[in-house]
Design a protein around this motif. Structure first.
Motif, PDB file in Angstrom:
ATOM      1  N   LEU A   1      44.024  41.552  46.677  1.00 58.78           N
ATOM      2  CA  LEU A   1      44.285  40.364  47.501  1.00 58.78           C
ATOM      3  C   LEU A   1      45.575  40.510  48.294  1.00 58.78           C
ATOM      4  O   LEU A   1      45.646  40.127  49.467  1.00 58.78           O
ATOM      5  CB  LEU A   1      44.335  39.107  46.637  1.00 58.78           C
ATOM      6  CG  LEU A   1      43.037  38.736  45.930  1.00 58.78           C
ATOM      7  CD1 LEU A   1      43.249  37.507  45.055  1.00 58.78           C
ATOM      8  CD2 LEU A   1      41.917  38.512  46.926  1.00 58.78           C
ATOM      9  N   ARG A   2      46.591  41.082  47.673  1.00 61.08           N
ATOM     10  CA  ARG A   2      47.876  41.289  48.362  1.00 61.08           C
ATOM     11  C   ARG A   2      47.723  42.247  49.543  1.00 61.08           C
ATOM     12  O   ARG A   2      48.391  42.089  50.559  1.00 61.08           O
ATOM     13  CB  ARG A   2      48.915  41.834  47.391  1.00 61.08           C
ATOM     14  CG  ARG A   2      49.296  40.849  46.315  1.00 61.08           C
ATOM     15  CD  ARG A   2      50.152  41.499  45.250  1.00 61.08           C
ATOM     16  NE  ARG A   2      50.265  40.637  44.086  1.00 61.08           N
ATOM     17  CZ  ARG A   2      50.745  41.028  42.929  1.00 61.08           C
ATOM     18  NH1 ARG A   2      51.181  42.265  42.760  1.00 61.08           N
ATOM     19  NH2 ARG A   2      50.817  40.171  41.925  1.00 61.08           N
TER      20      ARG A   2
ATOM     21  N   THR B   1      44.947  42.570  51.254  1.00 61.77           N
ATOM     22  CA  THR B   1      43.993  41.993  52.199  1.00 61.77           C
ATOM     23  C   THR B   1      44.596  40.856  53.012  1.00 61.77           C
ATOM     24  O   THR B   1      44.320  40.721  54.203  1.00 61.77           O
ATOM     25  CB  THR B   1      42.748  41.478  51.444  1.00 61.77           C
ATOM     26  OG1 THR B   1      42.194  42.552  50.681  1.00 61.77           O
ATOM     27  CG2 THR B   1      41.698  40.959  52.403  1.00 61.77           C
ATOM     28  N   TYR B   2      45.399  40.022  52.388  1.00 59.98           N
ATOM     29  CA  TYR B   2      45.948  38.826  53.040  1.00 59.98           C
ATOM     30  C   TYR B   2      47.473  38.861  53.034  1.00 59.98           C
ATOM     31  O   TYR B   2      48.079  38.983  51.974  1.00 59.98           O
ATOM     32  CB  TYR B   2      45.496  37.556  52.308  1.00 59.98           C
ATOM     33  CG  TYR B   2      44.009  37.331  52.299  1.00 59.98           C
ATOM     34  CD1 TYR B   2      43.360  36.788  53.404  1.00 59.98           C
ATOM     35  CD2 TYR B   2      43.255  37.645  51.185  1.00 59.98           C
ATOM     36  CE1 TYR B   2      41.994  36.565  53.390  1.00 59.98           C
ATOM     37  CE2 TYR B   2      41.881  37.423  51.159  1.00 59.98           C
ATOM     38  CZ  TYR B   2      41.268  36.892  52.267  1.00 59.98           C
ATOM     39  OH  TYR B   2      39.916  36.677  52.247  1.00 59.98           O
ATOM     40  N   SER B   3      48.077  38.688  54.191  1.00 58.85           N
ATOM     41  CA  SER B   3      49.548  38.664  54.264  1.00 58.85           C
ATOM     42  C   SER B   3      50.117  37.418  53.576  1.00 58.85           C
ATOM     43  O   SER B   3      51.280  37.416  53.177  1.00 58.85           O
ATOM     44  CB  SER B   3      50.012  38.725  55.720  1.00 58.85           C
ATOM     45  OG  SER B   3      49.546  37.596  56.435  1.00 58.85           O
ATOM     46  N   ALA B   4      49.314  36.364  53.422  1.00 59.76           N
ATOM     47  CA  ALA B   4      49.770  35.132  52.778  1.00 59.76           C
ATOM     48  C   ALA B   4      49.765  35.242  51.255  1.00 59.76           C
ATOM     49  O   ALA B   4      50.223  34.334  50.569  1.00 59.76           O
ATOM     50  CB  ALA B   4      48.897  33.954  53.212  1.00 59.76           C
ATOM     51  N   VAL B   5      49.253  36.345  50.713  1.00 61.97           N
ATOM     52  CA  VAL B   5      49.204  36.557  49.265  1.00 61.97           C
ATOM     53  C   VAL B   5      50.252  37.606  48.898  1.00 61.97           C
ATOM     54  O   VAL B   5      50.218  38.729  49.397  1.00 61.97           O
ATOM     55  CB  VAL B   5      47.807  37.009  48.802  1.00 61.97           C
ATOM     56  CG1 VAL B   5      47.782  37.239  47.296  1.00 61.97           C
ATOM     57  CG2 VAL B   5      46.749  35.996  49.207  1.00 61.97           C
TER      58      VAL B   5
ATOM     59  N   VAL C   1      50.157  32.231  46.924  1.00 65.62           N
ATOM     60  CA  VAL C   1      49.352  32.108  48.134  1.00 65.62           C
ATOM     61  C   VAL C   1      49.991  31.019  48.993  1.00 65.62           C
ATOM     62  O   VAL C   1      50.111  29.877  48.561  1.00 65.62           O
ATOM     63  CB  VAL C   1      47.887  31.730  47.821  1.00 65.62           C
ATOM     64  CG1 VAL C   1      47.061  31.698  49.100  1.00 65.62           C
ATOM     65  CG2 VAL C   1      47.283  32.691  46.804  1.00 65.62           C
TER      66      VAL C   1
ATOM     67  N   SER D   1      45.857  31.189  57.043  1.00 66.62           N
ATOM     68  CA  SER D   1      45.287  32.527  57.238  1.00 66.62           C
ATOM     69  C   SER D   1      44.246  32.909  56.180  1.00 66.62           C
ATOM     70  O   SER D   1      43.505  33.865  56.372  1.00 66.62           O
ATOM     71  CB  SER D   1      46.399  33.576  57.277  1.00 66.62           C
ATOM     72  OG  SER D   1      47.054  33.667  56.026  1.00 66.62           O
ATOM     73  N   VAL D   2      44.201  32.159  55.074  1.00 71.07           N
ATOM     74  CA  VAL D   2      43.215  32.433  54.015  1.00 71.07           C
ATOM     75  C   VAL D   2      42.195  31.305  54.036  1.00 71.07           C
ATOM     76  O   VAL D   2      42.570  30.125  54.006  1.00 71.07           O
ATOM     77  CB  VAL D   2      43.894  32.507  52.628  1.00 71.07           C
ATOM     78  CG1 VAL D   2      42.861  32.750  51.537  1.00 71.07           C
ATOM     79  CG2 VAL D   2      44.963  33.591  52.600  1.00 71.07           C
TER      80      VAL D   2
ATOM     81  N   GLU E   1      38.099  30.583  49.724  1.00 75.46           N
ATOM     82  CA  GLU E   1      38.696  31.662  48.933  1.00 75.46           C
ATOM     83  C   GLU E   1      39.741  31.086  47.978  1.00 75.46           C
ATOM     84  O   GLU E   1      39.775  31.433  46.802  1.00 75.46           O
ATOM     85  CB  GLU E   1      39.350  32.711  49.841  1.00 75.46           C
ATOM     86  CG  GLU E   1      38.383  33.547  50.634  1.00 75.46           C
ATOM     87  CD  GLU E   1      37.679  34.576  49.778  1.00 75.46           C
ATOM     88  OE1 GLU E   1      38.321  35.215  48.928  1.00 75.46           O
ATOM     89  OE2 GLU E   1      36.461  34.729  49.958  1.00 75.46           O
TER      90      GLU E   1
END
Length: 123
Positions: free
Chosen positions: A69-70, A72-76, A90, A95-96, A100
Motif C-alpha cells: 500500500l505504501r 501504491t499510494y503516496s497518501a499511505v 492514511v 487520492s485514495v 479502499e
C-alpha cells in the motif's frame, strides 16, 4: 472527501466497536485523537486525528500488505507514532478511493477482533 466524524461513524458500525479519547480530555478539540477500539479486548483498530488541516487515520495492517500500500499510494505512509511494521497512516487527501479506505478499516478491525475459542472434540 472523508471527514474525521465520518470515519468515526463508519468504525462504529463494527460489532463491539467504541470511540475512546485516552490522550485528550476534550473529545471535541481540534487535535483530539479518536481511538476506535473493540469493547471485549480493548484493542485499537483505528486512530483518527487531524494535523495541519488534514484528517488521517492509522490502521493496523499485515506487514507485507502495508508495504504494498505504501508503494501504491503516496497518501499511505508508515504510521505516525505507531509501530511502523504493523501500522499505516492514511491521509484523507482524496487520492485514495473511499471504498479502499473502508476495506482497510475492516481489515484492521479483523486483525484485532477477539478470536473465538476453538471447540474441543469430545471423543
Amino acid at each position: 472527501m472523508l471527514t474525521k466524524r465520518g470515519l468515526i461513524e463508519f468504525c462504529l458500525t463494527f460489532p463491539g466497536a467504541y470511540e475512546d479519547y485516552p490522550f485528550d480530555e476534550d473529545s471535541g478539540a481540534a487535535g483530539a485523537w479518536a481511538v476506535m477500539r473493540h469493547r471485549v479486548n480493548k484493542k485499537a483498530f483505528a486512530f483518527i486525528y487531524e494535523r495541519g488541516g488534514i484528517v488521517s487515520i492509522n490502521l493496523k495492517c499485515d506487514p507485507m500488505y502495508a508495504d504494498l500500500l505504501r508503494g501504491t499510494y503516496s497518501a499511505v505512509t508508515p504510521a505516525y507514532h505507531m509501530n511502523k511494521v504493523h501500522w499505516n497512516t492514511v491521509k484523507m487527501d482524496g487520492s485514495v478511493p473511499e471504498e479502499e479506505i473502508y476495506a482497510w478499516i475492516g481489515q484492521s478491525y479483523d486483525l484485532i477482533r477477539p478470536k473465538r475459542p476453538k471447540r474441543k472434540n469430545s471423543a
